[in-house]
Design a protein around this motif. Sequence first.
Motif, PDB file in Angstrom:
ATOM      1  N   ASN A  32      28.666  44.508  34.536  1.00 48.82           N
ATOM      2  CA  ASN A  32      28.034  45.246  33.147  1.00 48.82           C
ATOM      3  C   ASN A  32      28.248  44.314  32.090  1.00 48.82           C
ATOM      4  O   ASN A  32      28.171  44.988  30.768  1.00 48.82           O
ATOM      5  CB  ASN A  32      28.801  46.535  32.935  1.00 48.82           C
TER       6      ASN A  32
ATOM      7  N   LYS B 184      25.202  41.175  35.701  1.00 49.06           N
ATOM      8  CA  LYS B 184      24.889  42.623  36.127  1.00 49.06           C
ATOM      9  C   LYS B 184      25.911  43.414  36.660  1.00 49.06           C
ATOM     10  O   LYS B 184      26.092  44.461  36.623  1.00 49.06           O
ATOM     11  CB  LYS B 184      23.485  42.667  37.100  1.00 49.06           C
TER      12      LYS B 184
ATOM     13  N   VAL C 240      21.103  36.489  37.418  1.00 48.83           N
ATOM     14  CA  VAL C 240      21.901  37.157  36.386  1.00 48.83           C
ATOM     15  C   VAL C 240      22.932  38.135  37.060  1.00 48.83           C
ATOM     16  O   VAL C 240      23.448  38.988  36.412  1.00 48.83           O
ATOM     17  CB  VAL C 240      20.920  37.968  35.410  1.00 48.83           C
TER      18      VAL C 240
ATOM     19  N   LEU D 296      25.357  42.448  31.051  1.00 53.72           N
ATOM     20  CA  LEU D 296      23.996  42.136  30.872  1.00 53.72           C
ATOM     21  C   LEU D 296      23.469  41.986  29.413  1.00 53.72           C
ATOM     22  O   LEU D 296      22.775  41.176  29.013  1.00 53.72           O
ATOM     23  CB  LEU D 296      23.001  42.819  31.849  1.00 53.72           C
ATOM     24  N   ASP D 297      24.111  43.052  28.754  1.00 54.78           N
ATOM     25  CA  ASP D 297      23.520  43.299  27.443  1.00 54.78           C
ATOM     26  C   ASP D 297      24.596  42.703  26.337  1.00 54.78           C
ATOM     27  O   ASP D 297      24.383  42.898  25.084  1.00 54.78           O
ATOM     28  CB  ASP D 297      23.225  44.709  27.102  1.00 54.78           C
TER      29      ASP D 297
END
Lengths: 336, 484
Positions: A262, A259, A255, A264-265
């Motif tokens: 920024n 990551k 990932v 990832l979410d």
Amino acid sequence: MARSELSRGVQAAAECLNIASRPRYCAPMRCAQRAFAPSTSRYLSTTPSRRVGIDDTPKLESVSQSLEPFTAAPPIDFSKTDKPSSMGNKKVLEGLRIVPASPSYFSAKPTFTDDYISLTALLRKTATLPTVTPAEAPRVAWKSIDQYRIMTNEPVKTQRFHKMLHVLRRLNCIHPTLIPDEVVQAMKRFKKDSQPGDIVSPPGVLDEWGRSRGIGRRKTSSAIAFLVEGEGEVLINGKPLTIFFDRLHHRESAVWALKATNRLDKYNLFGRVTGGGSTGQAEAMTLAVAKALLVHEPALKPALRRAGCITRDPRKVERKKPGHVKARKMPTWVKR
Amino acid sequence: MMNSSTCLRSFSKLSLDRTAHASLTSRTLFAPQTACFSTSTGYRAQVTSKAKKPVAPRRGEKTLNVKKGKKAPNYDMGKRPNPGERKAQRKRIVLSNNNALAVASLQDLSPKNVLDPSIEGKVMGFPEEIVDALRAEEAFKPSQGWGLFRRPAALVRKETAQLATLIKAVEDAKAEKQPRTIRRLVTGDLMSGKSTLLLQGLAMAHLRGWFVINLPNAQEIAFARTDYAPLAGSDPLQYTQDTYTADLLRQILKGNRAFLEETRMVTKPDLPFPLPANSTLKVLVEQGMVNSEFSWAVFTTLWQELSQPGRPPIMFALDAIAHVMRNSDYLSAEVKPIHGFDLTLIRQFVDHLSGQKTLANGGIILGGTSQSNKPATPALDHFIKVAEALQSDPDNVPKWNPYLGVDQRVVDALQGLEDPKQKDFDVLRLGGVSKPEAKAMMEYYAHSGMLRHTVDDRLVAEKWSLAGMGNVGELERASVRLRL
């Protein structure tokens, strides 16, 4: 001896003037640019054809304008030369000045020198135009020295070639909005057939579910990533990241594209990986995820490149060679 | 196998009182090692060997080396651990870390708040007396990260809250004089907190004044490291594990001391040892503890006492249940493997799990599964999958694979999982924690000084994703254990 040669040449030139319609050597099509129309110029060319290589590029305009159409000298009639020349011929000869077609006639590498001279002339002409920094100039793949040598069929020295490249690069730095067409045409001769950015892959699209798709490979693994807006859920081959990758390092690799940016979410990731071991699979996922992410957010490309997610790692297992124990290892040396 | 020699030993010791060995702390480690009589000729053998053999130089001692070019091997001179020391190290349970900071905001679980839904999503500490009881019951496992923090605390996650509602349901049913036995199998991925949930269940039961029996690891029961004996008068033949049961009684006494001390016996059991009339349950348990040959009789008597009206509900837990869902490593007299269900303790558990017997005062039967240490048990796996499918996707219930060998006794015991009407028998599937729960956990880590980051949504989301969508163990590993 030399004198007789010269007189013979002069005579040949005179003959050429006298006999206008004469069957001529029909040049192949690639030399078509050189017109065979009878010249109105006062100059005569005695240079042999220099287009001997596979040079099918248009000659530089500035040079070719000053060139004369090439005509071979007529066969020398020795019976005539023995006779005392007539007065009429003499008069014509007095008005003639024999000039080589190219200013580099006496050079060993005339095409190269012609190119170089014309480029420097062009640079002189356009020197006052505003420029951009080399970094901002359009990226150009120039012909390599070997390609240029084959094109001109001349043993061009590296240093001289680089001098020419220097001029070319300077010409390339002319502000792209102001660059004259003349310069663009002149530079064409020195560019490779395919330029960086020529091959543009079709832009990725989101499908009807809002998924983007990316493919990545590493070693012998290949991965497909589907990225959809979400809250950071990851499934690889239907399993959670922790089950599929034992090592934390591999999880981070898989990932990493998300990551490092920024994201990832922001996305949910579904991956399918086949082949190879876990390292290869994880790093194949890196590339696949990065490509899928670029479909959603193309502006992330520089950031992803800095994170090392754009370039495919071409390293593979080196093949074993005959006579070797492995790829490089040699059998132990035994005296006898 | 232990069996013949240990049986012989037990036999030889039958007449001896076991009070001498009362200080044993673990069931399997400390079986008495001295034999009463011996047929070996050990003494003579030792003498002859001593006389003949030249004394070899001690390890690390310098000796004259006559071999040319060959150096004496360079032994490292470090002290070797004593026998058993490494295992003790491995099994040691550390519950506190003096270097970790005490978290001021940490609340304790209490009998009042433990069933309160408002504590869901918070990290709650275990009160000290509960920690002692849980420790005695071996509910803490060495692989769990208790030793990283100042004192034991755990997140009250969604599934813990579910378990709390079950406890509440049992208590309500008991209040209405309709005792209810709820059975649950705790399942989930590797490191998803199954054993910790079991521990939280035990802690909640302790706090609510339940009677708690915990069998910490089914493998210890089934892998033939403790003595066993056929139970007289049982049909089909069952086997008792006296040492193990005696030690279980010791743990029960430690865990439920207050209840056992204050409660007096009301039944008149037919016990093989004299017991003063109207004695407390503690006296009964102590008798079983010190005389292991009576331990099973004591256990059944205790169970009967607990079945009397007015007694608390029972929390009966067994972890790593897969080990008993097949043949155990014990052999019968006919040298046939003994099924796990033929061991009396397991039989007691499985009868209640399957619903064949119910608890007279209600209670919860909790079975924990393990992903890291599990033998192949196709029947158990199948029923767990079916029960999970019934919860999540009732249209797609998996079918039994006819090519797998089936253990009919396990199938009979777990049949209830296939029946969606049996609400009392189900699986409790542990998924990942949610992001708010993960944040609460990571804030606790940060307050303890074990996570040196500002805990914001970004960090939480990153760790949550990397931990496989909130797998608790991985979350702890990624944020506390591995500092990258």
